[in-house]
Design a protein around this motif. Structure first.
Motif, PDB file in Angstrom:
ATOM      1  N   GLY A  78      17.730   8.026   3.056  1.00 36.15           N
ATOM      2  CA  GLY A  78      17.681   6.999   2.021  1.00 36.15           C
ATOM      3  C   GLY A  78      16.561   7.276   1.031  1.00 36.15           C
ATOM      4  N   VAL A  79      16.887   7.220  -0.255  1.00 35.04           N
ATOM      5  CA  VAL A  79      15.896   7.405  -1.314  1.00 35.04           C
ATOM      6  C   VAL A  79      15.806   6.088  -2.077  1.00 35.04           C
ATOM      7  CG1 VAL A  79      15.210   8.781  -3.312  1.00 35.04           C
ATOM      8  CG2 VAL A  79      16.526   9.839  -1.471  1.00 35.04           C
ATOM      9  N   GLN A  80      14.709   5.367  -1.869  1.00 33.81           N
ATOM     10  CA  GLN A  80      14.547   4.034  -2.438  1.00 33.81           C
ATOM     11  C   GLN A  80      13.448   4.042  -3.499  1.00 33.81           C
ATOM     12  OE1 GLN A  80      16.170   1.216  -2.188  1.00 33.81           O
ATOM     13  NE2 GLN A  80      14.715  -0.076  -3.285  1.00 33.81           N
ATOM     14  N   TYR A  81      13.846   3.958  -4.773  1.00 31.50           N
ATOM     15  CA  TYR A  81      12.887   3.899  -5.876  1.00 31.50           C
ATOM     16  C   TYR A  81      12.483   2.447  -6.138  1.00 31.50           C
ATOM     17  CZ  TYR A  81      14.033   8.723  -7.134  1.00 31.50           C
ATOM     18  OH  TYR A  81      14.202  10.088  -7.133  1.00 31.50           O
ATOM     19  N   GLU A  82      11.192   2.249  -6.358  1.00 36.44           N
ATOM     20  CA  GLU A  82      10.743   0.914  -6.724  1.00 36.44           C
ATOM     21  C   GLU A  82      11.190   0.585  -8.154  1.00 36.44           C
ATOM     22  OE1 GLU A  82       6.855  -1.394  -5.023  1.00 36.44           O
ATOM     23  OE2 GLU A  82       6.521   0.294  -6.335  1.00 36.44           O
ATOM     24  N   THR A  83      10.971   1.531  -9.071  1.00 38.65           N
ATOM     25  CA  THR A  83      11.408   1.388 -10.463  1.00 38.65           C
ATOM     26  C   THR A  83      11.903   2.756 -10.932  1.00 38.65           C
ATOM     27  OG1 THR A  83       9.598  -0.206 -10.755  1.00 38.65           O
ATOM     28  CG2 THR A  83      10.770   0.492 -12.737  1.00 38.65           C
ATOM     29  N   SER A  85      13.161   4.123 -13.551  1.00 40.10           N
ATOM     30  CA  SER A  85      12.892   4.670 -14.879  1.00 40.10           C
ATOM     31  C   SER A  85      11.420   4.610 -15.278  1.00 40.10           C
ATOM     32  CB  SER A  85      13.729   3.924 -15.928  1.00 40.10           C
ATOM     33  OG  SER A  85      13.399   2.550 -15.946  1.00 40.10           O
ATOM     34  N   GLU A  86      10.553   4.301 -14.323  1.00 43.04           N
ATOM     35  CA  GLU A  86       9.129   4.170 -14.652  1.00 43.04           C
ATOM     36  C   GLU A  86       8.344   5.359 -14.117  1.00 43.04           C
ATOM     37  OE1 GLU A  86       5.528   1.239 -13.355  1.00 43.04           O
ATOM     38  OE2 GLU A  86       7.386   0.271 -14.019  1.00 43.04           O
ATOM     39  N   TYR A  87       7.581   5.987 -14.988  1.00 39.65           N
ATOM     40  CA  TYR A  87       6.763   7.145 -14.621  1.00 39.65           C
ATOM     41  C   TYR A  87       5.723   6.756 -13.574  1.00 39.65           C
ATOM     42  CZ  TYR A  87       3.483  11.041 -15.291  1.00 39.65           C
ATOM     43  OH  TYR A  87       2.659  12.128 -15.109  1.00 39.65           O
ATOM     44  N   ARG A  88       5.600   7.567 -12.530  1.00 43.81           N
ATOM     45  CA  ARG A  88       4.642   7.381 -11.436  1.00 43.81           C
ATOM     46  C   ARG A  88       4.934   6.138 -10.590  1.00 43.81           C
ATOM     47  NH1 ARG A  88      -1.479   7.981 -12.850  1.00 43.81           N
ATOM     48  NH2 ARG A  88      -1.533   8.231 -10.603  1.00 43.81           N
ATOM     49  N   SER A  89       6.144   5.629 -10.637  1.00 44.25           N
ATOM     50  CA  SER A  89       6.488   4.533  -9.732  1.00 44.25           C
ATOM     51  C   SER A  89       6.682   5.093  -8.321  1.00 44.25           C
ATOM     52  CB  SER A  89       7.760   3.827 -10.202  1.00 44.25           C
ATOM     53  OG  SER A  89       8.853   4.725 -10.205  1.00 44.25           O
ATOM     54  N   ARG A  90       6.623   4.226  -7.334  1.00 43.17           N
ATOM     55  CA  ARG A  90       6.664   4.675  -5.941  1.00 43.17           C
ATOM     56  C   ARG A  90       8.106   4.911  -5.474  1.00 43.17           C
ATOM     57  NH1 ARG A  90       3.239   0.587  -2.408  1.00 43.17           N
ATOM     58  NH2 ARG A  90       4.762  -0.889  -3.239  1.00 43.17           N
ATOM     59  N   VAL A  91       8.234   5.804  -4.487  1.00 41.63           N
ATOM     60  CA  VAL A  91       9.550   6.074  -3.915  1.00 41.63           C
ATOM     61  C   VAL A  91       9.401   6.247  -2.404  1.00 41.63           C
ATOM     62  CG1 VAL A  91       9.330   8.570  -4.332  1.00 41.63           C
ATOM     63  CG2 VAL A  91      11.598   7.568  -3.997  1.00 41.63           C
ATOM     64  N   LEU A  92      10.355   5.692  -1.667  1.00 41.29           N
ATOM     65  CA  LEU A  92      10.359   5.789  -0.206  1.00 41.29           C
ATOM     66  C   LEU A  92      11.537   6.654   0.234  1.00 41.29           C
ATOM     67  CD1 LEU A  92       9.365   4.780   2.634  1.00 41.29           C
ATOM     68  CD2 LEU A  92      11.000   2.910   2.385  1.00 41.29           C
ATOM     69  N   GLU A 158       4.914  -8.754  -3.106  1.00 41.15           N
ATOM     70  CA  GLU A 158       4.420  -7.388  -3.277  1.00 41.15           C
ATOM     71  C   GLU A 158       3.743  -6.897  -1.996  1.00 41.15           C
ATOM     72  OE1 GLU A 158       4.970  -5.505  -5.799  1.00 41.15           O
ATOM     73  OE2 GLU A 158       5.802  -6.974  -7.211  1.00 41.15           O
ATOM     74  N   LYS A 159       4.145  -5.714  -1.535  1.00 45.85           N
ATOM     75  CA  LYS A 159       3.565  -5.107  -0.334  1.00 45.85           C
ATOM     76  C   LYS A 159       2.982  -3.736  -0.681  1.00 45.85           C
ATOM     77  CE  LYS A 159       5.182  -8.395   2.414  1.00 45.85           C
ATOM     78  NZ  LYS A 159       4.308  -9.314   3.162  1.00 45.85           N
ATOM     79  N   LYS A 160       1.851  -3.409  -0.079  1.00 45.91           N
ATOM     80  CA  LYS A 160       1.264  -2.089  -0.305  1.00 45.91           C
ATOM     81  C   LYS A 160       2.060  -1.005   0.400  1.00 45.91           C
ATOM     82  CE  LYS A 160      -3.523  -3.518  -1.147  1.00 45.91           C
ATOM     83  NZ  LYS A 160      -4.928  -3.402  -0.706  1.00 45.91           N
ATOM     84  N   ASP A 161       2.590  -1.340   1.573  1.00 46.08           N
ATOM     85  CA  ASP A 161       3.359  -0.383   2.359  1.00 46.08           C
ATOM     86  C   ASP A 161       4.816  -0.420   1.919  1.00 46.08           C
ATOM     87  OD1 ASP A 161       3.489   1.389   4.899  1.00 46.08           O
ATOM     88  OD2 ASP A 161       5.092  -0.076   5.197  1.00 46.08           O
ATOM     89  N   LEU A 162       5.374   0.737   1.566  1.00 47.24           N
ATOM     90  CA  LEU A 162       6.737   0.779   1.043  1.00 47.24           C
ATOM     91  C   LEU A 162       7.794   0.430   2.092  1.00 47.24           C
ATOM     92  CD1 LEU A 162       6.888   3.835  -1.401  1.00 47.24           C
ATOM     93  CD2 LEU A 162       7.241   1.426  -1.924  1.00 47.24           C
ATOM     94  N   SER A 231      10.946  12.118 -15.585  1.00 47.18           N
ATOM     95  CA  SER A 231      10.881  13.578 -15.491  1.00 47.18           C
ATOM     96  C   SER A 231      10.482  14.194 -16.825  1.00 47.18           C
ATOM     97  CB  SER A 231      12.240  14.139 -15.041  1.00 47.18           C
ATOM     98  OG  SER A 231      12.600  13.619 -13.794  1.00 47.18           O
ATOM     99  N   LEU A 232      11.050  13.657 -17.917  1.00 46.42           N
ATOM    100  CA  LEU A 232      10.715  14.179 -19.243  1.00 46.42           C
ATOM    101  C   LEU A 232       9.271  13.855 -19.615  1.00 46.42           C
ATOM    102  CD1 LEU A 232      14.000  13.466 -21.196  1.00 46.42           C
ATOM    103  CD2 LEU A 232      12.947  15.688 -20.867  1.00 46.42           C
TER     104      LEU A 232
END
Length: 249
Positions: A78-83, A85-92, A158-162, A231-232
């Protein structure tokens, strides 16, 4: 990286898939691992889409060549993006329980464990993999999707841990799916606040206005799919920011 051809790529290209599947099957028989994005497409919704048949066909082809002695497993990831389209957003990135191709075949033949009756092994693998992926991501159903997401963002804890963040978001959406009358859509989205009072932030912003302006212009002029924006931004920044420093120097 090897291509898998889709119907929309042209009917004539579909014949090439047999060669590709053959290549992948050989790699699996040699003990290699293969990563496949089984949905075969992408969008920016928090949702698991219908899985395509390619990954199941490759797995079955490899096992058939070995007489089902390979012991091949399909591992849902599973690839879970927080946002997205946002640069440097978190992903689990989460790994689910492996699905044995051989066991799936024997269960299908004997209909053990009360499994539903599948048409064939391909359908069984797709269904089991889809079920294995669901707990690893946030899945929001189609109906009232946009309003459900607004409800989620408005009430999100909001949680610090993804891992905890995903679990909390899933529970919130599950409650909403069970009781649609709880849907609460805010009238407006709160504006993002920036720390202009911070001298380091202020200096950094002014110092990088030139590359930032070029990147924003390029994105608005060229990018139609928002998922390519981070990415761009990263790729263009690698080039433009050092050039800006050279010019400043």
């Amino acid at each position: 990286i090897l291509p898998v051809y889709r119907f929309r790529d042209g009917f004539s290209t579909l014949r090439k898939n047999d060669e590709v599947i053959e290549s992948y099957a050989r790699l699996l028989m040699e003990g290699e691992a293969i990563l496949i994005f089984a949905e075969g497409n992408h969008d920016d919704h928090w949702r698991l889409r219908t899985l395509q048949k390619g990954f199941a066909r490759i797995a079955i082809a490899a096992e058939e060549k070995s007489g089902y002695t390979l012991g091949l497993n399909i591992v849902p990831v599973g690839v879970q993006y927080e946002t997205p389209s946002e640069y440097r957003s978190r992903v689990l990135v989460s790994f689910g329980a492996p699905i044995s191709v051989h066991k799936c075949k024997t269960d299908l033949e004997s209909n053990k464990e009360g499994d539903p009756v599948f048409k064939d092994l391909t359908e069984a693998l797709i269904t089991k993999t889809s079920a294995g992926l669901r707990p690893l991501i946030l899945h929001v159903e189609h109906h009232e999707y946009e309003n459900k997401v607004k409800h989620l963002l408005h009430h999100r804890a909001e949680k610090k841990d993804l891992v905890e963040q995903l679990k909390t978001d899933q529970e919130l959406i599950d409650r909403l799916e069970a009781s649609p009358d709880q849907l609460d859509v805010p009238d407006n989205t709160p504006e993002e606040t920036r720390p202009w009072w911070n001298p380091i932030y202020l200096y950094g912003t002014i110092n990088h206005l030139l590359p930032w302006a070029i990147i924003q212009w390029f994105i608005k002029a060229k990018v139609r799919d928002h998922q390519f924006i981070p990415s761009l931004q990263y790729a263009l920044g690698i080039v433009l920011v050092p050039l800006t420093y050279v010019l400043q120097t």
